[in-house]
Design a protein around this motif. Structure first.
Motif, mmCIF file in Angstrom:
data_model
loop_
_atom_site.group_PDB
_atom_site.id
_atom_site.type_symbol
_atom_site.label_atom_id
_atom_site.label_comp_id
_atom_site.label_asym_id
_atom_site.label_seq_id
_atom_site.Cartn_x
_atom_site.Cartn_y
_atom_site.Cartn_z
ATOM 1 N N ARG A 1 0.810 -1.400 -0.432
ATOM 2 C CA ARG A 1 0.265 0.252 0.022
ATOM 3 C C ARG A 1 0.788 1.381 -0.151
ATOM 4 O O ARG A 1 0.845 2.671 -0.912
ATOM 5 C CB ARG A 1 -0.750 -0.117 1.181
ATOM 6 N N SER A 2 2.219 0.916 1.128
ATOM 7 C CA SER A 2 2.791 2.276 0.955
ATOM 8 C C SER A 2 3.677 2.757 -0.561
ATOM 9 O O SER A 2 3.722 3.641 -1.106
ATOM 10 C CB SER A 2 4.017 1.570 2.590
ATOM 11 N N VAL A 3 3.967 1.448 -1.020
ATOM 12 C CA VAL A 3 4.665 2.045 -2.268
ATOM 13 C C VAL A 3 3.498 2.632 -3.901
ATOM 14 O O VAL A 3 3.777 3.109 -4.099
ATOM 15 C CB VAL A 3 5.200 0.424 -3.231
ATOM 16 N N LEU A 4 2.380 1.766 -3.515
ATOM 17 C CA LEU A 4 1.365 2.447 -4.449
ATOM 18 C C LEU A 4 1.183 3.756 -3.800
ATOM 19 O O LEU A 4 0.842 4.997 -5.142
ATOM 20 C CB LEU A 4 0.052 1.347 -4.352
ATOM 21 N N ARG A 5 1.306 3.820 -2.733
ATOM 22 C CA ARG A 5 1.134 5.873 -2.425
ATOM 23 C C ARG A 5 1.918 6.592 -2.943
ATOM 24 O O ARG A 5 1.538 7.979 -3.412
ATOM 25 C CB ARG A 5 0.115 5.305 -1.168
ATOM 26 N N SER A 6 2.996 6.062 -2.357
ATOM 27 C CA SER A 6 3.820 7.242 -2.549
ATOM 28 C C SER A 6 5.001 7.016 -3.791
ATOM 29 O O SER A 6 6.287 7.861 -3.887
ATOM 30 C CB SER A 6 5.264 6.858 -1.329
ATOM 31 N N HIS A 7 5.339 5.224 -4.894
ATOM 32 C CA HIS A 7 6.426 5.212 -5.168
ATOM 33 C C HIS A 7 5.741 5.623 -6.427
ATOM 34 O O HIS A 7 5.480 4.001 -7.565
ATOM 35 C CB HIS A 7 7.140 4.493 -5.000
ATOM 36 N N ARG A 8 5.153 5.818 -7.573
ATOM 37 C CA ARG A 8 3.824 5.651 -8.544
ATOM 38 C C ARG A 8 4.747 5.423 -9.844
ATOM 39 O O ARG A 8 4.892 4.681 -10.427
ATOM 40 C CB ARG A 8 3.389 7.088 -9.041
ATOM 41 N N ASP A 9 6.159 6.252 -9.901
ATOM 42 C CA ASP A 9 7.521 5.619 -10.863
ATOM 43 C C ASP A 9 7.802 4.126 -10.410
ATOM 44 O O ASP A 9 7.390 3.436 -11.810
ATOM 45 C CB ASP A 9 8.116 7.171 -11.070
ATOM 46 N N LEU A 10 7.628 3.466 -9.808
ATOM 47 C CA LEU A 10 8.987 2.476 -9.207
ATOM 48 C C LEU A 10 7.367 0.976 -10.240
ATOM 49 O O LEU A 10 7.323 0.926 -10.901
ATOM 50 C CB LEU A 10 8.874 2.897 -7.698
ATOM 51 N N VAL A 11 5.999 1.762 -9.673
ATOM 52 C CA VAL A 11 4.985 0.879 -9.899
ATOM 53 C C VAL A 11 4.683 0.636 -11.156
ATOM 54 O O VAL A 11 5.005 0.194 -11.956
ATOM 55 C CB VAL A 11 4.038 1.125 -9.366
ATOM 56 N N ASP A 12 4.569 2.538 -11.781
ATOM 57 C CA ASP A 12 4.902 2.539 -13.473
ATOM 58 C C ASP A 12 6.006 1.766 -14.487
ATOM 59 O O ASP A 12 5.711 0.796 -15.923
ATOM 60 C CB ASP A 12 4.168 3.783 -13.850
ATOM 61 N N GLY A 13 7.157 1.334 -13.578
ATOM 62 C CA GLY A 13 7.968 1.030 -14.414
ATOM 63 C C GLY A 13 7.911 -0.456 -14.561
ATOM 64 O O GLY A 13 8.173 -0.776 -15.450
ATOM 65 N N ILE A 14 7.654 -1.285 -13.188
ATOM 66 C CA ILE A 14 7.025 -2.671 -13.078
ATOM 67 C C ILE A 14 5.836 -2.883 -13.751
ATOM 68 O O ILE A 14 6.159 -4.086 -14.603
ATOM 69 C CB ILE A 14 6.724 -2.601 -11.857
ATOM 70 N N VAL A 15 4.854 -2.108 -14.405
ATOM 71 C CA VAL A 15 3.922 -2.699 -15.257
ATOM 72 C C VAL A 15 4.432 -2.525 -16.118
ATOM 73 O O VAL A 15 4.219 -3.102 -17.281
ATOM 74 C CB VAL A 15 2.398 -1.597 -14.877
ATOM 75 N N LYS A 16 4.895 -1.805 -16.711
ATOM 76 C CA LYS A 16 6.104 -1.409 -18.206
ATOM 77 C C LYS A 16 6.534 -2.289 -18.361
ATOM 78 O O LYS A 16 6.748 -3.008 -19.615
ATOM 79 C CB LYS A 16 7.214 -0.233 -18.389
ATOM 80 N N ASP A 17 7.371 -3.345 -17.206
ATOM 81 C CA ASP A 17 8.195 -3.452 -17.991
ATOM 82 C C ASP A 17 7.393 -5.347 -17.900
ATOM 83 O O ASP A 17 7.955 -6.223 -18.790
ATOM 84 C CB ASP A 17 9.186 -4.219 -16.475
ATOM 85 N N MET B 1 3.788 -10.819 -20.007
ATOM 86 C CA MET B 1 3.041 -10.908 -18.717
ATOM 87 C C MET B 1 1.708 -9.879 -18.646
ATOM 88 O O MET B 1 1.021 -9.141 -18.195
ATOM 89 C CB MET B 1 4.029 -11.115 -17.079
ATOM 90 N N PRO B 2 0.955 -11.544 -18.078
ATOM 91 C CA PRO B 2 -0.519 -10.724 -17.108
ATOM 92 C C PRO B 2 -0.550 -9.979 -15.937
ATOM 93 O O PRO B 2 0.330 -11.020 -15.357
ATOM 94 C CB PRO B 2 -1.724 -12.305 -16.955
ATOM 95 N N TYR B 3 -1.119 -9.345 -15.759
ATOM 96 C CA TYR B 3 -0.937 -8.125 -14.689
ATOM 97 C C TYR B 3 -2.144 -7.390 -14.951
ATOM 98 O O TYR B 3 -2.593 -7.412 -16.222
ATOM 99 C CB TYR B 3 0.494 -7.329 -14.755
ATOM 100 N N LYS B 4 -2.431 -6.442 -13.797
ATOM 101 C CA LYS B 4 -3.602 -5.631 -13.767
ATOM 102 C C LYS B 4 -2.704 -3.946 -12.797
ATOM 103 O O LYS B 4 -2.380 -4.112 -12.133
ATOM 104 C CB LYS B 4 -4.743 -6.237 -12.457
ATOM 105 N N ASP B 5 -2.833 -4.023 -13.752
ATOM 106 C CA ASP B 5 -2.584 -1.831 -13.481
ATOM 107 C C ASP B 5 -3.316 -1.601 -11.793
ATOM 108 O O ASP B 5 -4.472 -1.016 -12.276
ATOM 109 C CB ASP B 5 -2.660 -1.016 -14.969
ATOM 110 N N PRO B 6 -2.174 -1.375 -10.926
ATOM 111 C CA PRO B 6 -3.094 -0.854 -9.623
ATOM 112 C C PRO B 6 -4.095 0.107 -9.706
ATOM 113 O O PRO B 6 -4.128 0.812 -9.226
ATOM 114 C CB PRO B 6 -1.620 -0.932 -9.082
ATOM 115 N N TYR B 7 -3.079 1.482 -11.240
ATOM 116 C CA TYR B 7 -3.769 2.316 -11.320
ATOM 117 C C TYR B 7 -5.174 2.852 -12.440
ATOM 118 O O TYR B 7 -5.526 3.759 -12.026
ATOM 119 C CB TYR B 7 -2.718 2.880 -11.431
ATOM 120 N N ALA B 8 -5.284 1.994 -13.239
ATOM 121 C CA ALA B 8 -6.130 1.588 -13.815
ATOM 122 C C ALA B 8 -7.478 1.615 -13.585
ATOM 123 O O ALA B 8 -7.524 1.068 -12.259
ATOM 124 C CB ALA B 8 -6.263 0.259 -14.855
ATOM 125 N N LYS B 9 -8.483 2.560 -14.301
ATOM 126 C CA LYS B 9 -10.259 2.733 -13.260
ATOM 127 C C LYS B 9 -10.542 1.224 -14.309
ATOM 128 O O LYS B 9 -10.033 0.542 -15.233
ATOM 129 C CB LYS B 9 -10.744 3.587 -13.797
#
Length: 189
Positions: A127-143, A149-157
């Motif tokens: 939760r802390s990473v999602l709240r405070s480290h969007r760049d990191l999460v976006d980089g993981i999603v892009k990777d 790989m199947p994934y669900k973007d935690p920021y996607a509506k």
């Protein structure tokens, strides 16, 4: 009895009960519960008082010594920070599990191997990473996308299609209401 004021005797007794619990290898929660029962206070009130007094006794140990409180130091678990690769693995694990239809809670429980304390630590970090480290999460999603790989973007509506809405409607309403809904649909077609 006034529940907000502690006597010196009660304070000494609280620390004595906690010391005995530690020596028996028990958690302090049981000691707090015991003192709460004795003093007609809430367990949380006892816990808060204990830790505030322990902090005071750490800062002014001569007071604890004069009261005969031998073990006034607050025992803290050693804080172990997450390494960068651990954070990446945690986030990747959860969002790929979500991509397979697994809930965040289930993914974290699986990753923790049934260890509830570890699961809570993972959940808080996620939760802390999602709240405070969007760049990191976006980089993981892009990777993950680059690796197909199947994934669900935690920021996607979430986009709810009509089939999903209908399923949710059916699940939320009684059978007679759903029957009326289908009767109405039949009339319209």
């Amino acid at each position: 009895m006034n529940n907000t004021n502690w006597t010196i005797d009660q304070t000494v007794e609280l620390f004595d009960i906690c010391d005995k619990a530690r020596k028996k290898g028990e958690s302090l929660s049981a000691a707090f519960r015991e003192m709460a029962d004795k003093t007609s206070r809430s367990v949380n009130s006892v816990r808060n008082y204990y830790y505030s007094q322990a902090k005071t006794f750490e800062l002014v140990p001569e007071v604890a010594h004069k009261l005969g409180i031998k073990r006034a130091a607050v025992e803290r678990e050693r804080f172990v920070p997450f390494e960068n690769d651990e954070v990446r693995k945690l986030v990747e694990y959860v969002i790929t599990a979500k991509g397979r239809g697994v809930s965040v809670r289930r993914a974290i429980a699986d990753l923790a191997g049934g260890d509830q304390k570890l699961a809570l630590r993972y959940q808080n970090k996620y939760r802390s990473v999602l709240r405070s480290h969007r760049d990191l999460v976006d980089g993981i999603v892009k990777d993950l996308a680059d690796r197909h790989m199947p994934y669900k973007d935690p920021y996607a509506k979430s986009k709810t299609d009509n089939y999903t809405r209908l399923t949710e409607f059916i699940a939320a309403h009684g059978e007679s209401r759903v029957d009326k809904f289908f009767e109405l649909i039949e009339k319209l077609t």
